[in-house]
Design a protein around this motif. Structure first.
Motif, PDB file in Angstrom:
ATOM      1  N   ASP A   1     -19.965 -52.936 -13.974  1.00 43.39           N
ATOM      2  CA  ASP A   1     -20.999 -53.633 -14.760  1.00 43.39           C
ATOM      3  C   ASP A   1     -22.058 -52.598 -15.150  1.00 43.39           C
ATOM      4  O   ASP A   1     -22.539 -51.858 -14.285  1.00 43.39           O
TER       5      ASP A   1
ATOM      6  N   HIS B   1     -20.661 -60.801  -9.197  1.00 36.52           N
ATOM      7  CA  HIS B   1     -21.942 -60.937  -8.497  1.00 36.52           C
ATOM      8  C   HIS B   1     -21.688 -61.241  -7.030  1.00 36.52           C
ATOM      9  O   HIS B   1     -21.154 -62.290  -6.694  1.00 36.52           O
TER      10      HIS B   1
ATOM     11  N   ALA C   1     -25.060 -53.214  -8.297  1.00 37.51           N
ATOM     12  CA  ALA C   1     -25.405 -53.082  -9.706  1.00 37.51           C
ATOM     13  C   ALA C   1     -26.927 -53.099  -9.794  1.00 37.51           C
ATOM     14  O   ALA C   1     -27.561 -54.106  -9.489  1.00 37.51           O
TER      15      ALA C   1
ATOM     16  N   GLU D   1     -28.470 -50.575 -16.797  1.00 36.90           N
ATOM     17  CA  GLU D   1     -27.750 -50.943 -15.563  1.00 36.90           C
ATOM     18  C   GLU D   1     -26.635 -49.942 -15.268  1.00 36.90           C
ATOM     19  O   GLU D   1     -25.938 -49.494 -16.178  1.00 36.90           O
TER      20      GLU D   1
ATOM     21  N   GLU E   1     -30.190 -52.946 -12.052  1.00 38.88           N
ATOM     22  CA  GLU E   1     -30.386 -53.280 -13.470  1.00 38.88           C
ATOM     23  C   GLU E   1     -31.803 -53.736 -13.814  1.00 38.88           C
ATOM     24  O   GLU E   1     -32.059 -54.923 -13.986  1.00 38.88           O
TER      25      GLU E   1
ATOM     26  N   HIS F   1     -27.478 -56.843  -8.187  1.00 39.53           N
ATOM     27  CA  HIS F   1     -26.571 -57.573  -7.302  1.00 39.53           C
ATOM     28  C   HIS F   1     -25.514 -56.663  -6.701  1.00 39.53           C
ATOM     29  O   HIS F   1     -25.171 -55.629  -7.283  1.00 39.53           O
TER      30      HIS F   1
HETATM   31 MG    MG Z   1     -25.202 -56.955 -13.532  1.00 36.70          MG
END
Ligand code: MG
Ligand code: MG
Length: 250
Positions: free
Chosen positions: A106, A176, A200, A233, A202, A169
Motif C-alpha cells: 500500500d 488493514h 503502512a 504513504e 501515511e 495501519h
Molecule cells: Mg494505507
C-alpha cells in the motif's frame, strides 16, 4: 492482533510492494493537464494484470475502483472518473495497493499537475518529508506514537493540520491490520515496535484545519475549510537493521 512476518513472508510482501511502486511511478509519469482520473485508474488495472498482482482496493468495502485519486481539497478516497479531468495547478494524490499470493502492499504519493502555486509545492514537500520522519521512527523498541509524534512535530509549525479521522495501519495478509498508526500523538506511548512488524505509514496533511468530512458519495474525504491536502504513504518493515521501505524501487 498484531502479526510478525517471517523472512519468507517479507519476501512476498517485497514483490507486492515493488509492483505498487512500479505502477505508481508509471501513473505519476502520466499525470498532466487533460488526463482524467478514470484513465489513470484504468491504466493501473491493466498493469496489475500484466504484473500478475491483484488490485487491493477494488471492491474493498465496495470501493468502485483500483486507485483512490484525490484532487486538491480532497484528502483521501477520491473515486476516479472519466469525467474528472486534471488541470494545471491541481495537486493529485494517488493511493494504490495490490496483493500478491495474498500479501499486501500500500503506497500513496501526491504530485503537481503542471505548474502549481508555491503554497502547494511547500505542502507536498513538507508532507513527503513528514512521511520520511515517521518512517525513521519505525525502529525496534520505539512505540507506535513515536511515529505520529515525528509527523505532527514536523508539520504543525508550518501551520498545517494533521488529519485525525484516518490513520496508518498494520499490513500483511490483510490490507488493514492492527495496530492503528495515527499521525499524531504523545512520544513514548503505545505499542512497542518489534522486528517483523509491517506498517503502512501515511500522513494526510492539510494546509489549514485538520478537520475533514466525507462527501455524499460515501467515500471522498475533503477538508472542511477547502484548504489543499496532501497524502504520502509507504509500506515499511521493521528489521534488525532499521526500517525497510517495501514500496520503493531500488
Ligand atoms: Mg494505507
Ligand atoms: Mg493507501
Amino acid at each position: 492482533m498484531v502479526t510478525l512476518k517471517s523472512e519468507r513472508e517479507l519476501g512476498l510482501m517485497r514483490v507486492a510492494g515493488k509492483a505498487v511502486a512500479q505502477i505508481l511511478d508509471e501513473m505519476i509519469r502520466m499525470v498532466e493537464p487533460g488526463i482524467t482520473t478514470g484513465e489513470l485508474d484504468q491504466y493501473a488495472e491493466s498493469r496489475c494484470k500484466e504484473l500478475k498482482v491483484i488490485p487491493a482496493f477494488k471492491g474493498y468495502h465496495g470501493f468502485p475502483a483500483c486507485v483512490c485519486i484525490s484532487v486538491n481539497e480532497e484528502v483521501v478516497h477520491g473515486i476516479p472518473s472519466k469525467k474528472k479531468t486534471l488541470k494545471a495547478g491541481d495537486i493529485v494524490g494517488l493511493d494504490f495497493g495490490v496483493h500478491y499470493e495474498g500479501w499486501y502492499g500500500d503506497s500513496a504519493r501526491t504530485v503537481p499537475v503542471g505548474k502549481v502555486s508555491a503554497e502547494a509545492t511547500q505542502l507536498l514537500k513538507v508532507t513527503q518529508e513528514s512521511l520520511m520522519r515517521g518512517i525513521a521512527a519505525c525502529k525496534e523498541g520505539n512505540r507506535v506514537f513515536d511515529i505520529g509524534h515525528a509527523v505532527q512535530n514536523y508539520v504543525e509549525p508550518f501551520g498545517y493540520g494533521v488529519v485525525r479521522e484516518f490513520v496508518g495501519h498494520g499490513i500483511g495478509r490483510a490490507l488493514h491490520e492492527d495496530p492503528q498508526v495515527p499521525n499524531y500523538g504523545p512520544k513514548g506511548k503505545g505499542l512497542q515496535l518489534k522486528v517483523g512488524m509491517v506498517l503502512a505509514i501515511e500522513p494526510m496533511i492539510n494546509a489549514g484545519s485538520h478537520e475533514v468530512k466525507v462527501l455524499n458519495d460515501g467515500w471522498t474525504a475533503v477538508t472542511v475549510d477547502k484548504a489543499l491536502s496532501a497524502h504520502f504513504e509507504h509500506t515499511v518493515a521493521i528489521t534488525p537493521n532499521g526500517p525497510e521501505i517495501l514500496t520503493r524501487l531500488e
